[in-house]
Motif scaffolding. Structure first.
Motif, PDB file in Angstrom:
ATOM      1  N   MET A  63       0.639  -1.098   0.106  1.00 57.49           N
ATOM      2  CA  MET A  63      -0.523   0.197   0.138  1.00 57.49           C
ATOM      3  C   MET A  63       1.180   1.282   0.103  1.00 57.49           C
ATOM      4  SD  MET A  63      -3.209   1.055   0.584  1.00 57.49           S
ATOM      5  CE  MET A  63      -3.925   3.251   1.012  1.00 57.49           C
ATOM      6  N   TYR A  64       0.579   2.235  -1.240  1.00 55.98           N
ATOM      7  CA  TYR A  64       1.300   3.011  -0.728  1.00 55.98           C
ATOM      8  C   TYR A  64       0.940   4.936  -0.417  1.00 55.98           C
ATOM      9  CZ  TYR A  64       3.346   1.422  -5.385  1.00 55.98           C
ATOM     10  OH  TYR A  64       4.161   0.459  -5.735  1.00 55.98           O
ATOM     11  N   ARG A  71      -2.080  13.495   6.416  1.00 58.70           N
ATOM     12  CA  ARG A  71      -3.457  13.352   6.784  1.00 58.70           C
ATOM     13  C   ARG A  71      -3.720  11.293   6.738  1.00 58.70           C
ATOM     14  NH1 ARG A  71      -8.448  15.326   8.098  1.00 58.70           N
ATOM     15  NH2 ARG A  71      -9.876  14.242   7.279  1.00 58.70           N
ATOM     16  N   LYS A  72      -3.373  11.451   5.130  1.00 57.37           N
ATOM     17  CA  LYS A  72      -3.350   9.397   4.678  1.00 57.37           C
ATOM     18  C   LYS A  72      -2.650   9.155   5.359  1.00 57.37           C
ATOM     19  CE  LYS A  72      -4.070   9.982   0.027  1.00 57.37           C
ATOM     20  NZ  LYS A  72      -4.140  11.644  -0.203  1.00 57.37           N
ATOM     21  N   LYS A  75      -3.897   7.305   8.760  1.00 58.63           N
ATOM     22  CA  LYS A  75      -5.324   6.249   8.490  1.00 58.63           C
ATOM     23  C   LYS A  75      -3.905   4.884   8.569  1.00 58.63           C
ATOM     24  CE  LYS A  75      -8.695   8.460   6.991  1.00 58.63           C
ATOM     25  NZ  LYS A  75      -8.626  10.065   7.230  1.00 58.63           N
ATOM     26  N   ARG A 123       9.951   3.938   0.004  1.00 59.90           N
ATOM     27  CA  ARG A 123      10.249   4.140  -1.209  1.00 59.90           C
ATOM     28  C   ARG A 123      11.248   5.029  -1.860  1.00 59.90           C
ATOM     29  NH1 ARG A 123       6.844   3.350  -7.526  1.00 59.90           N
ATOM     30  NH2 ARG A 123       5.620   5.250  -6.290  1.00 59.90           N
ATOM     31  N   ILE A 290      -3.246   1.335  -3.916  1.00 59.43           N
ATOM     32  CA  ILE A 290      -3.213   3.098  -3.508  1.00 59.43           C
ATOM     33  C   ILE A 290      -4.079   3.782  -3.082  1.00 59.43           C
ATOM     34  CG2 ILE A 290      -2.078   2.944  -5.740  1.00 59.43           C
ATOM     35  CD1 ILE A 290      -4.839   4.319  -7.149  1.00 59.43           C
ATOM     36  N   HIS A 291      -5.720   2.625  -3.024  1.00 58.06           N
ATOM     37  CA  HIS A 291      -6.494   3.694  -1.876  1.00 58.06           C
ATOM     38  C   HIS A 291      -6.973   2.165  -0.211  1.00 58.06           C
ATOM     39  CE1 HIS A 291     -11.178   4.770  -0.628  1.00 58.06           C
ATOM     40  NE2 HIS A 291     -10.443   6.000  -1.558  1.00 58.06           N
ATOM     41  N   PRO A 292      -7.090   2.595   0.403  1.00 57.64           N
ATOM     42  CA  PRO A 292      -7.208   1.998   1.391  1.00 57.64           C
ATOM     43  C   PRO A 292      -8.865   0.448   0.793  1.00 57.64           C
ATOM     44  CG  PRO A 292      -7.669   4.161   2.525  1.00 57.64           C
ATOM     45  CD  PRO A 292      -7.917   4.374   1.060  1.00 57.64           C
TER      46      PRO A 292
HETATM   47  N1  COA Z   1      -2.851   5.906   2.294  1.00 55.23           N
HETATM   48  C1  COA Z   1      -3.406   6.174   3.103  1.00 55.23           C
HETATM   49  N2  COA Z   1      -4.996   6.928   3.411  1.00 55.23           N
HETATM   50  C2  COA Z   1      -5.365   6.922   2.180  1.00 55.23           C
HETATM   51  C3  COA Z   1      -5.270   6.660   0.764  1.00 55.23           C
HETATM   52  C4  COA Z   1      -3.896   6.216   1.055  1.00 55.23           C
HETATM   53  N3  COA Z   1      -3.014   6.026  -0.130  1.00 55.23           N
HETATM   54  N4  COA Z   1      -5.557   7.068  -0.473  1.00 55.23           N
HETATM   55  C5  COA Z   1      -6.969   7.531   0.387  1.00 55.23           C
HETATM   56  N5  COA Z   1      -6.791   7.789   1.590  1.00 55.23           N
HETATM   57  C6  COA Z   1      -7.731   8.149   2.263  1.00 55.23           C
HETATM   58  C7  COA Z   1      -8.447   9.579   2.356  1.00 55.23           C
HETATM   59  O1  COA Z   1      -7.293  10.770   2.881  1.00 55.23           O
HETATM   60  C8  COA Z   1      -9.637   9.110   2.701  1.00 55.23           C
HETATM   61  O2  COA Z   1      -9.778  10.053   4.089  1.00 55.23           O
HETATM   62  P1  COA Z   1     -10.285  11.565   4.302  1.00 55.23           P
HETATM   63  O3  COA Z   1     -12.031  11.137   4.044  1.00 55.23           O
HETATM   64  O4  COA Z   1     -10.456  11.376   5.954  1.00 55.23           O
HETATM   65  O5  COA Z   1      -9.037  12.324   4.062  1.00 55.23           O
HETATM   66  C9  COA Z   1     -10.202   8.359   2.524  1.00 55.23           C
HETATM   67  O6  COA Z   1      -8.965   7.217   2.503  1.00 55.23           O
HETATM   68  C10 COA Z   1     -11.243   8.009   1.090  1.00 55.23           C
HETATM   69  O7  COA Z   1     -10.590   8.565   0.706  1.00 55.23           O
HETATM   70  P2  COA Z   1     -11.441   8.771  -0.794  1.00 55.23           P
HETATM   71  O8  COA Z   1     -11.600  10.038  -1.080  1.00 55.23           O
HETATM   72  O9  COA Z   1     -12.101   8.499  -1.112  1.00 55.23           O
HETATM   73  O10 COA Z   1      -9.105   9.211  -2.111  1.00 55.23           O
HETATM   74  P3  COA Z   1      -9.214  10.517  -2.636  1.00 55.23           P
HETATM   75  O11 COA Z   1      -9.858  11.145  -3.448  1.00 55.23           O
HETATM   76  O12 COA Z   1      -8.490  11.693  -0.960  1.00 55.23           O
HETATM   77  O13 COA Z   1      -7.659   9.486  -2.946  1.00 55.23           O
HETATM   78  C11 COA Z   1      -6.215   8.760  -3.994  1.00 55.23           C
HETATM   79  C12 COA Z   1      -7.535   9.296  -3.940  1.00 55.23           C
HETATM   80  C13 COA Z   1      -5.584   8.065  -5.422  1.00 55.23           C
HETATM   81  C14 COA Z   1      -5.362  10.546  -4.766  1.00 55.23           C
HETATM   82  C15 COA Z   1      -5.356   8.712  -2.980  1.00 55.23           C
HETATM   83  O14 COA Z   1      -6.006   7.363  -3.111  1.00 55.23           O
HETATM   84  C16 COA Z   1      -4.321   8.511  -3.218  1.00 55.23           C
HETATM   85  O15 COA Z   1      -2.741   9.682  -2.752  1.00 55.23           O
HETATM   86  N6  COA Z   1      -2.996   7.557  -3.270  1.00 55.23           N
HETATM   87  C17 COA Z   1      -2.032   7.373  -3.325  1.00 55.23           C
HETATM   88  C18 COA Z   1      -1.157   7.194  -4.614  1.00 55.23           C
HETATM   89  C19 COA Z   1      -0.285   7.133  -4.742  1.00 55.23           C
HETATM   90  O16 COA Z   1       1.027   7.150  -4.086  1.00 55.23           O
HETATM   91  N7  COA Z   1       0.676   7.026  -6.345  1.00 55.23           N
HETATM   92  C20 COA Z   1       2.182   6.474  -6.633  1.00 55.23           C
HETATM   93  C21 COA Z   1       2.352   4.722  -6.503  1.00 55.23           C
HETATM   94  S1  COA Z   1       1.683   4.291  -7.584  1.00 55.23           S
END
Ligand code: COA
Ligand code: MG
Length: 355
Positions: A63-64, A71-72, A75, A123, A290-292
């Motif tokens: 998980m990234y 904030r992330k 979690k 990473r 990429i997403h919880p």
């Molecule tokens: N890690 C931890 N928490 C995450 C997360 C992650 N990767 N992605 C989403 N969340 C959290 C959000 O902060 C949100 O919580 P909140 O409402 O309390 O802030 C909850 O999960 C729901 O998220 P959601 O609203 O559905 O998605 P988003 O629009 O906030 O984010 C992305 C979508 C794709 C931008 C996000 O999931 C993300 O940044 N993922 C990682 C991307 C990445 O690292 N890419 C490089 C490797 S391929």
């Protein structure tokens, strides 16, 4: 005092021991196979997780979490992913690179986040960007180490040896850190890297002879790979089939884990389930997330079902009984069983033991 990431010192991975939480000491490949053949009653661990023949930290969901996004990061305790990757690379905007590496250093040293059973890994940026060396200097320059490091865009053995040199320099004054094992997770993201995969893996394994880096995992960087070969992504990912099969095969030849592509349409959980189950069938040991919401779907797909575990345990038991009475192939629930099936069954049992 050097700690491996957020785990207590007692869980710190030491060279020569099994890797990570829940991992026991691993027999070498030859030893594992011999144990299986001789069917010694005391050799509980015959062949190990996913045909790797040595114990490794499970990484069903990788998980990234962006390195600069507090904030992330908040979690993390509730994510339940086997492997958390604090990212300095593509998940972090160019203007936030410094903030990301400094925040990760703070997470390692001050331990404000409870990682629970999750692995804490980092990473770094590729060295060709001019950012990677500084990432390594900052992240590995303090007293506490992450459990594993992810190296993106490894195109050649030189990318690994450049990293290893910078890593050695970063930890040179930290004798306690040297006693931890740091897992090496290598990203394959280009046609060039696919072509040189065996060289890359043998160089990575060789690093373990002179350092505490242990080559454990290959990750398929599918989006960069797609761009590199000029392919167009389709829903069934048929354009990536060759690369996926090659990565699985070479990873297993080097007793490493193989992590499958990201499903970027993070709201499509049905599609994610389908793709995860397909990856598990192909021999991948985990998937990037990429997403919880993706974590439970992926971890379930890469865990054997209760029925499969029962099947595997019973098969192994009957195999031992037959071997004791001098029989080779035998009939088990209507199927012919010989050594390849026994090895597959042992992989399932070992995987369950590692969770
Ligand atoms: N890690 C931890 N928490 C995450 C997360 C992650 N990767 N992605 C989403 N969340 C959290 C959000 O902060 C949100 O919580 P909140 O409402 O309390 O802030 C909850 O999960 C729901 O998220 P959601 O609203 O559905 O998605 P988003 O629009 O906030 O984010 C992305 C979508 C794709 C931008 C996000 O999931 C993300 O940044 N993922 C990682 C991307 C990445 O690292 N890419 C490089 C490797 S391929
Ligand atoms: Mg990438």
């Amino acid at each position: 005092m050097a700690l491996c990431a957020t785990r207590l010192l007692s869980l710190c991975r030491t060279p020569g021991a099994g890797a990570g939480a829940g991992a026991g000491a691993g027999a070498g490949a030859g030893a594992g196979a011999r144990a299986l053949l001789s069917s010694h009653p005391s050799s509980r661990r015959l062949l190990s997780y996913a045909n790797t023949k040595k114990r490794q930290t499970p990484r069903r969901a990788l998980m990234y979490v962006p390195g600069n996004d507090e904030r992330k990061q908040g979690k993390i305790p509730s994510l339940g992913a086997d492997c958390i990757c604090l990212d300095c690379e593509d998940g972090v905007a160019l203007g936030k690179k410094e903030a990301a590496r400094n925040r990760i250093r703070q997470i390692l040293d001050e331990r404000p986040i409870d990682f629970g059973r999750s692995e804490c890994s980092v990473r770094v940026n590729p060295f060709e960007t001019g950012l990677g060396e500084e990432d390594v200097r900052v992240i590995f320059g303090g007293p506490n180490m992450p459990d594993a490091v992810h190296l993106p865009k490894v195109d050649s053995p030189k990318d690994l040896t450049d990293f290893a040199a910078a890593y050695k320099e970063a930890i040179k004054d930290n004798s306690a850190a040297k006693s931890c094992v740091v897992g090496l997770i290598i990203f394959i993201e280009s046609a060039r890297s696919l072509l040189r995969l065996p060289d890359i893996c043998s160089t990575a394994v060789g690093l373990g002879e002179h350092s505490n880096l242990r080559a454990e995992t290959l990750v398929f960087g599918s989006d960069d790979f797609t761009a590199d070969i000029g392919a167009t992504r389709t829903a069934d990912a048929s354009e990536l089939l060759y690369a996926r099969q090659k990565i699985v095969s070479v990873a297993k030849a080097f007793q490493m884990q193989a992590i499958d592509l990201v499903h970027i349409d993070f709201k499509d959980l049905e599609g994610l389930k389908r793709q995860s189950e397909e990856g598990a069938r192909m021999g991948f040991t985990g998937k990037q997330v990429i997403h919880p919401g993706q974590v439970p779907v992926v971890q379930a797909a890469f865990s054997p079902s209760k029925e499969k575990v029962e099947w595997a345990k019973q098969l192994i038991k009957e195999f031992r009984d037959h071997e004791r009475s001098g029989k080779g192939a035998f009939n088990f629930r209507g199927s012919m069983i010989d050594m390849p099936l026994v090895k597959q069954a042992q992989n399932i049992v070992d995987m369950m033991d590692s969770l």
